[in-house]
Structures are given as structure tokens and as C-alpha cells.
Design an enzyme around this catalytic site. Structure first.
Site, PDB file in Angstrom:
ATOM      1  N   GLU A 196       0.825  -1.213   0.000  1.00 13.63           N
ATOM      2  CA  GLU A 196       0.000   0.000   0.000  1.00 13.63           C
ATOM      3  C   GLU A 196       0.859   1.262   0.000  1.00 13.63           C
ATOM      4  O   GLU A 196       0.548   2.234  -0.676  1.00 13.63           O
ATOM      5  CB  GLU A 196      -0.950   0.010   1.212  1.00 13.63           C
ATOM      6  N   TYR A 252      -6.290   6.415   4.797  1.00 14.07           N
ATOM      7  CA  TYR A 252      -6.446   5.509   3.656  1.00 14.07           C
ATOM      8  C   TYR A 252      -5.664   4.205   3.889  1.00 14.07           C
ATOM      9  O   TYR A 252      -6.201   3.104   3.754  1.00 14.07           O
ATOM     10  CB  TYR A 252      -5.955   6.175   2.350  1.00 14.07           C
ATOM     11  N   ASP A 285      -9.068   6.362  -2.047  1.00 14.37           N
ATOM     12  CA  ASP A 285      -7.924   6.963  -2.745  1.00 14.37           C
ATOM     13  C   ASP A 285      -8.438   7.680  -3.990  1.00 14.37           C
ATOM     14  O   ASP A 285      -9.651   7.879  -4.155  1.00 14.37           O
ATOM     15  CB  ASP A 285      -6.877   5.894  -3.089  1.00 14.37           C
TER      16      ASP A 285
END
Ligand code: SF4
Length: 389
Positions: free
Chosen positions: A51, A134, A152
Site C-alpha cells: 500500500e 487511507y 484513494d
């Protein structure tokens, strides 16, 4: 979720139809998801690394970096024990080095405070250095199937179109709406019941959706934004959400999402000086607290205020500078700044001292072991190729 939200005007979608959105999305993902290496794991550490790498960086670029990283540091203690210099070197080329420094720092915190174990609660994940809402939402949903939203750029675009949001997606009120809808969708995914028929879905994709529908829901929204609901020319005919999508129904796909005008980029011009002495190059490490901190570079300075490259070189390197010749131009972008580097080869007088106190003379091999910013890496490559001096 009401219909008369003043943020959205008359085009607000009936988002209470979550089942209608969640079901087709999950089935689409179970049939169409790309086979990416981090999609076959539920290890929170591996997902965290992916990520963080994927922020600001394309999937195809990230894949080899992620594989290398996981080979070298397969868990938190391994990363925490690595020298920062090595971490930056492995990150070289991905840009935004703060991400690598934060991963390394957070690994140290996890070893010091949690015996190297990755936390399970959203709040504890969010407290790690460099982890925002996020990233924490993505990790908790993907690894633990928690109904934590992760919005996102791709998810923003998809939801803004599906909901028909006509206000700027940068506005705090619109952001709140997007996160709230994403949270409702993740919650709806938790209660989703597997269908009788899975259609084209099979293998690991199907297992992933069955076992972790909350994470799959977040990933499905991101994947839809990456593959189908793309910025220009969305492929609505292939989209599982087209029946629910306000932008599609009203022909607004070109107008949505609405964005404020972006910040203007600035241009900076710098001189960069390449000095050689007995097969060694003069380089320096950027200090802490500046852009690209701790990365290595050839010495240089902003062109403003100097009448010539020679004057700038003498100001930086001292009277040892005999001659300065223009050699190549390199362009690089860092955040919203565009740098134009006028790279010069510098002839030094014999026996004279260099005044650049932080400068180090390093061999080609020693330079190769260190992390340089993208622009300075290009200079090094050209030198290694035997570029004309
Ligand atoms: S129907 Fe078109 S605009 Fe709407 S979500 Fe799908 S691809 Fe995007």
C-alpha cells in the site's frame, strides 16, 4: 444516507441501494481482478508495504520493488534491523523517499513496542509513522476483513461518478460524503451473502471475495477505477455499476469528478558539478529535514544570483576550480517542483583543497551502493557508460 444532501444537488444517487452496488462489484472483482503478487497474501506487513509503495506509483513499477523488498525483509523485525542506507537504496527509483523512511521508522517502533508484531486495531495501525486514514483502512480491511473504508484517487473518481457529485471532490464536505459512503459500502460487504452462482469467478479471486469481502470491496472500487472507470473515456459498457451510476445515466462522465484547479508547478534551475579525481567522484549526502533527505547527489546550487557556472562552482567548491564545461541537461520532478539541472564537468587544480566540507570522494562501486535521487542517478549512469567528459 439521505437524498437531499445540499452538497450534491439534484443528482444525488439513491445510495441506500447498497446491495445493488456491493453485489455486482464483488462478483466483478471475483472474475476480473488482476493477479498482483500482494493479492495472494493476508500478511498485514506485506500488504502495508504494498500500500505504501502504491501511493503515487504505478502498479507495474511497484511489482519488482515489492518482490525485492519482501525477499530482503520478509517481516517487521528484518526491516527494523536493516540499515536505513540499504532501505533507501532498495527504494531508489520509486521517488517520495519519505515513504521508505517511514516504513523503516515504523518497523523500529513495532519492534520496540510490540515485539515486531503488526497491530490489529485500526487506531493502532493509524498511529504508525507515515500511515494515514487511507492506508490504515486498506490494511485492516485487506488483512483482517474489517469494514474500514479506504478512499484513494480511484475510489474518489468511481464514487463521485456513481453518486453524481457535482461539487469539487477536494472540498471537505465532499470528502466527508465520500468516506461515509465508502464506510457504508464496506459495512454492507461484511453482511453480503454469497450468491448461488459465481459466474466467471473462480480460484484465488473467488476465495478472496468469500473470505474477506470488506477488503475485496475496497479493492474492487480501486480496481474499477484503475481498469474501467478511468479518468478519460471510462468504459461504461464494461462496468458492473452502470445501472446505478448517475454520471452514466445523465451523460456526465466527462464532467465528473469535479476538481479545483491544481496548484501551479514551479520551475527551478540548478547547476550540478561533476568533479573527478583518480577514478573517484565528489558527492555529498543531503542533510536531514530537506527534500530527499539522506539521499546522495553531486554538489550543486540554484543558478539565481551567479553570473556564470564558473562563478557558481567557485562559490561552492572554492578556488581549486580551474575550468567548468557544460556537459548535459537533466530534468526531474519532485512534488510540484520541476528541476532543470545544468550539469557541468569541473576541472580542479592539483593539490588545492576543496572547500565543500560535506563532500566525499567515492569510487564508482561505492556510489552504486548508495541511493541517489532520480536526476542524479541519471548523471551517475551516464558517467558509468563512459559519457564524454
Ligand atoms: S458506469 Fe461509467 S462512469 Fe459510472 S462507475 Fe461505471 S465506468 Fe464509471
Amino acid at each position: 444516507m439521505g437524498f437531499a444532501d445540499p452538497v450534491d444537488g439534484p443528482y444525488a444517487a439513491p445510495v441506500s441501494r447498497h446491495g445493488f452496488i456491493v453485489g455486482p462489484l464483488l462478483l466483478w472483482f471475483a472474475a476480473q481482478a488482476r493477479d498482483l503478487p500482494w493479492r495472494r497474501t493476508r500478511d498485514p506487513y506485506a500488504l502495508w508495504v504494498s500500500e505504501v509503495m502504491l501511493q503515487q506509483t504505478q502498479v507495474t513499477t511497484v511489482i519488482p520493488y515489492w518482490k525485492r523488498w519482501m525477499r530482503e525483509w520478509p517481516d517487521v523485525p528484518a526491516l527494523a534491523g536493516a540499515p536505513l542506507e540499504r532501505v533507501l537504496k532498495l527504494w531508489e527509483g520509486l521517488g517520495y523517499y519519505r515513504r521508505a523512511r517511514n516504513l523503516h521508522r515504523a518497523a523500529g517502533v513495532l519492534v520496540a513496542e510490540r515485539e515486531g508484531r503488526f497491530p490489529r486495531s485500526f487506531e493502532d495501525v493509524l498511529a504508525l509513522p507515515g500511515v494515514g486514514r487511507y492506508t490504515a483502512g486498506a490494511i485492516c480491511s485487506l488483512a483482517y476483513n474489517q469494514p474500514t473504508p479506504a478512499v484513494d484517487g480511484n475510489v474518489t473518481r468511481v464514487l463521485a461518478r456513481v453518486l453524481g457529485l457535482r461539487q469539487s471532490v477536494q472540498r471537505p464536505a465532499t470528502q466527508r460524503r465520500l468516506w461515509s459512503v465508502a464506510a457504508e459500502l464496506a459495512e454492507a460487504a461484511r453482511g453480503w451473502r454469497s450468491p448461488g452462482s459465481w459466474g466467471a469467478a473462480r480460484g484465488w479471486r473467488k476465495r478472496r471475495v468469500k473470505e474477506r469481502p470488506c477488503g475485496a470491496l475496497n479493492e474492487a472500487l480501486m480496481e474499477l477505477g484503475a481498469l474501467v472507470c478511468v479518468p478519460q473515456h471510462p468504459r461504461c459498457e464494461l462496468c458492473p455499476l452502470r445501472k446505478a451510476c448517475v454520471a452514466h445515466r445523465l451523460g456526465l462522465t466527462r464532467q465528473l469528478p469535479v476538481k479545483d484547479r491544481s496548484e501551479r508547478t514551479s520551475e527551478r534551475r540548478e547547476y550540478v558539478f561533476v568533479c573527478e579525481r583518480r577514478g573517484h567522484w565528489l558527492v555529498r549526502q543531503r542533510p536531514a529535514g530537506v527534500v530527499n533527505e539522506h539521499l546522495w547527489e553531486f554538489p550543486g546550487l540554484e543558478q539565481d544570483g551567479y553570473a556564470s557556472a564558473l562563478a557558481a562552482a567557485r562559490a561552492l567548491l572554492g578556488p581549486a576550480v580551474r575550468e567548468v564545461r557544460p556537459w548535459m541537461t537533466v530534468r526531474q520532478s519532485i512534488t510540484r517542483h520541476r528541476y532543470i539541472l545544468a550539469v557541468c564537468r569541473v576541472q580542479l587544480g592539483r593539490g588545492e583543497r576543496m572547500v565543500l566540507s560535506e563532500g566525499r570522494w567515492l569510487s564508482r562501486a561505492a556510489c552504486e551502493e548508495r541511493a541517489f535521487s532520480a536526476g542524479h542517478r541519471k548523471i551517475l549512469q551516464r558517467l558509468n557508460e563512459g559519457g564524454a567528459g
